[in-house]
Design an enzyme around this catalytic site. Structure first.
Site, PDB file in Angstrom:
ATOM      1  N   PHE A   1      59.120  63.911  48.763  1.00 51.20           N
ATOM      2  CA  PHE A   1      59.105  63.534  50.183  1.00 51.20           C
ATOM      3  C   PHE A   1      59.346  62.034  50.281  1.00 51.20           C
ATOM      4  O   PHE A   1      58.542  61.245  49.795  1.00 51.20           O
ATOM      5  CB  PHE A   1      57.798  63.897  50.899  1.00 51.20           C
ATOM      6  CG  PHE A   1      57.880  63.545  52.362  1.00 51.20           C
ATOM      7  CD1 PHE A   1      58.465  64.412  53.274  1.00 51.20           C
ATOM      8  CD2 PHE A   1      57.438  62.311  52.827  1.00 51.20           C
ATOM      9  CE1 PHE A   1      58.604  64.064  54.615  1.00 51.20           C
ATOM     10  CE2 PHE A   1      57.577  61.953  54.174  1.00 51.20           C
ATOM     11  CZ  PHE A   1      58.159  62.830  55.069  1.00 51.20           C
TER      12      PHE A   1
ATOM     13  N   ASP B   1      58.499  55.188  44.892  1.00 51.95           N
ATOM     14  CA  ASP B   1      58.105  55.292  46.296  1.00 51.95           C
ATOM     15  C   ASP B   1      56.581  55.349  46.338  1.00 51.95           C
ATOM     16  O   ASP B   1      55.976  56.393  46.111  1.00 51.95           O
ATOM     17  CB  ASP B   1      58.730  56.546  46.920  1.00 51.95           C
ATOM     18  CG  ASP B   1      58.356  56.691  48.398  1.00 51.95           C
ATOM     19  OD1 ASP B   1      57.417  55.998  48.842  1.00 51.95           O
ATOM     20  OD2 ASP B   1      58.995  57.506  49.093  1.00 51.95           O
TER      21      ASP B   1
ATOM     22  N   LYS C   1      53.200  52.518  55.198  1.00 51.55           N
ATOM     23  CA  LYS C   1      51.941  53.118  55.631  1.00 51.55           C
ATOM     24  C   LYS C   1      50.786  52.114  55.750  1.00 51.55           C
ATOM     25  O   LYS C   1      50.691  51.430  56.755  1.00 51.55           O
ATOM     26  CB  LYS C   1      51.598  54.303  54.738  1.00 51.55           C
ATOM     27  CG  LYS C   1      52.601  55.455  54.918  1.00 51.55           C
ATOM     28  CD  LYS C   1      52.054  56.834  54.653  1.00 51.55           C
ATOM     29  CE  LYS C   1      52.956  57.883  55.272  1.00 51.55           C
ATOM     30  NZ  LYS C   1      53.756  58.642  54.322  1.00 51.55           N
TER      31      LYS C   1
HETATM   32  C1  LIG Z   1      55.226  58.884  54.578  1.00 52.90           C
HETATM   33  C2  LIG Z   1      56.142  58.714  53.442  1.00 52.90           C
HETATM   34  C3  LIG Z   1      57.451  58.235  53.623  1.00 52.90           C
HETATM   35  C4  LIG Z   1      58.059  58.002  54.980  1.00 52.90           C
HETATM   36  O1  LIG Z   1      57.395  57.035  55.722  1.00 52.90           O
HETATM   37  P1  LIG Z   1      57.653  56.960  57.301  1.00 52.90           P
HETATM   38  O2  LIG Z   1      56.939  55.697  57.710  1.00 52.90           O
HETATM   39  O3  LIG Z   1      57.050  58.201  57.913  1.00 52.90           O
HETATM   40  O4  LIG Z   1      59.123  56.896  57.505  1.00 52.90           O
HETATM   41  C5  LIG Z   1      58.226  58.039  52.493  1.00 52.90           C
HETATM   42  N1  LIG Z   1      57.752  58.302  51.261  1.00 52.90           N
HETATM   43  C6  LIG Z   1      56.506  58.762  51.053  1.00 52.90           C
HETATM   44  C7  LIG Z   1      56.036  59.012  49.662  1.00 52.90           C
HETATM   45  C8  LIG Z   1      55.658  59.006  52.129  1.00 52.90           C
HETATM   46  O5  LIG Z   1      54.446  59.513  51.924  1.00 52.90           O
END
Ligand SMILES: *Cc1c(COP(=O)(O)O)cnc(C)c1O
Length: 411
Positions: free
Chosen positions: A147, A232, A261
């Site tokens: 994700f 990520d 986040k």
């Molecule tokens: C939440 C998330 C994203 C995307 O972040 P947004 O601010 O919602 O665009 C990307 N990678 C990971 C691992 C995430 O948990």
């Protein structure tokens, strides 16, 4: 609001939202109006322990007073300049983030997905200009069940049909391999491979922790093949797993690290690409940008959000309370639970499919004063703010056991 003196019923907000909004979420039936620390309150004054933390964007707890004050102070001074001019927050934000994460360069954006997109652009350009990949041939390797966000490019390399189907045509140039399998990475690398993009622990997939040593092996493979390792850490970063960055569990350093986040302190969206190499150096004026990226309000908030994490010992607390919470959940002897897994305060409980979906347990937990969200059908994530204490977990465990017991025991 309703035009009367009586406060609106929760159904007022739910119905209005339902009528006017796109139905791209299926929220639990609770309408929140206040938050403080690990707690949130609904419009009728009922209190809940927040075990989602806005998907880990509220690691510091709701409405943290220091971050709130930083936001208000900066809002009185200057909120937005665009990057056409310098501002007096951006450089300090750079300095503090780079010192904390031992990074050499940083690119500020707003959402997590934008940080991912920015990293993809940077490594492609690096591939052409530095590695010498022929034009338009750059390949990026990603993992199944990843994700990384919701843009067309990102959902194009998702393996989740719900995220992907109906949104094509997609951006080419991505290869998908299994997660947690270093040999599959090495086998997938070609002379055109510029990067490997991976989550240290897959969050939305249901808190999938890779085998010990995976990240070290991946680091080594990427170095040997001159492939940029992009971690990520938008969800795993900033204390969630009991380290500032999850890469520290294996003592490695990515070439690019994505954070977002909780960089917001739960107040104001901000994300960043952190780079350990010259890769961000390939971006020249005019080649990438964002109107709001690096704005002084976001930078002031992020600076305080980071300071609070450190000053208040939240990262160590996540490690200690994570171990405790995980142990307590593992000690539940309920036949319906298939697995309890996690690291730090990033925890998942997976149920056996035959007892039905996890949504029923989210409903039951809500009725017991705990807010959680299922991820996929059979898994619940427990990810409270990093300030949770042992007695809060004890309080939660009583209720978790009560909420799980009826359906779980008869499995
Ligand atoms: C939440 C998330 C994203 C995307 O972040 P947004 O601010 O919602 O665009 C990307 N990678 C990971 C691992 C995430 O948990």
């Amino acid at each position: 609001m309703t035009g009367t003196d009586t406060p609106a019923a929760p159904s007022f907000f739910v119905d209005l939202e339902d009528r006017l909004g796109a139905h791209n979420y299926k929220p639990l039936d609770v309408v929140l109006s206040r938050g403080e620390g690990i707690w949130v309150w609904d419009t009728e004054g009922r209190r809940y322990l927040d075990c989602l933390s806005a998907y880990s964007a509220v690691n510091q707890g709701h409405c943290h007073p220091r971050i709130r004050d930083a936001l208000i102070r900066q809002a009185h001074r200057l909120a937005l300049t665009s990057r056409a001019f310098h501002n007096d927050q951006l450089a300090l934000f750079y300095e503090e983030v780079c010192a904390l994460t031992r990074s050499h360069k940083i690119l500020p954006m707003n959402s997590g997905a934008e940080a991912v997109e920015s990293a993809i652009k940077a490594v492609r350009k690096w591939g052409y200009e530095v590695k010498g990949v022929p034009e338009d041939r750059a390949e990026i390797i990603v993992c199944a069940n990843n994700f990384h966000g919701r843009t067309i490019t990102i959902v194009g390399f998702s393996t989740d049909p719900a995220a992907r189907i109906g949104f094509g045509p997609f951006t080419p140039g991505f290869t998908i391999i299994p997660f947690g399998d270093a040999a599959a990475l090495e086998a997938a690398i070609t002379p055109d491979t510029v990067a490997f993009l991976v989550e240290p622990i897959q969050g939305e997939a249901g808190v999938i922790v890779p085998p010990d040593g995976y990240l070290r092996q991946v680091r080594d493979i990427c170095t040997r093949h001159r492939v940029m390792l992009i971690l990520d850490e938008i969800q795993t970063g900033l204390g969630r797993t009991g380290k500032l960055l999850a890469e520290e569990h294996e003592g490695i350093e990515a070439d690019l690290t994505l954070i977002g986040k909780a960089l917001s302190g739960g107040f104001y969206p901000i994300s960043a690409v952190l780079s350990n190499t010259e890769v961000l150096g390939v971006l020249k004026p005019g080649e990438h940008g964002s109107t709001f990226g690096g704005n002084p309000l976001a930078c002031a908030v992020a600076r305080e959000a980071l300071r609070v994490l450190i000053d208040e010992g939240m990262i160590d607390n996540a490690e200690r309370m994570g171990d405790y919470f995980l142990a307590r959940l593992r000690a539940l002897s309920l036949a319906g639970i298939r697995e309890v897994r996690g690291r730090g305060l990033m925890i998942a409980v997976e149920f056996h499919p035959e007892i039905g979906g996890a949504r029923q347990f989210c409903e039951a937990l809500k009725n017991n004063g705990i807010l959680c969200k299922e991820t996929h059908t059979h898994t619940i994530r427990f990810a409270p703010p990093l300030i949770i204490r042992r007695d809060d977990i004890d309080w939660a465990m009583e209720r978790i056991e009560r909420a799980f017991s009826p359906a779980c025991r008869s499995a």
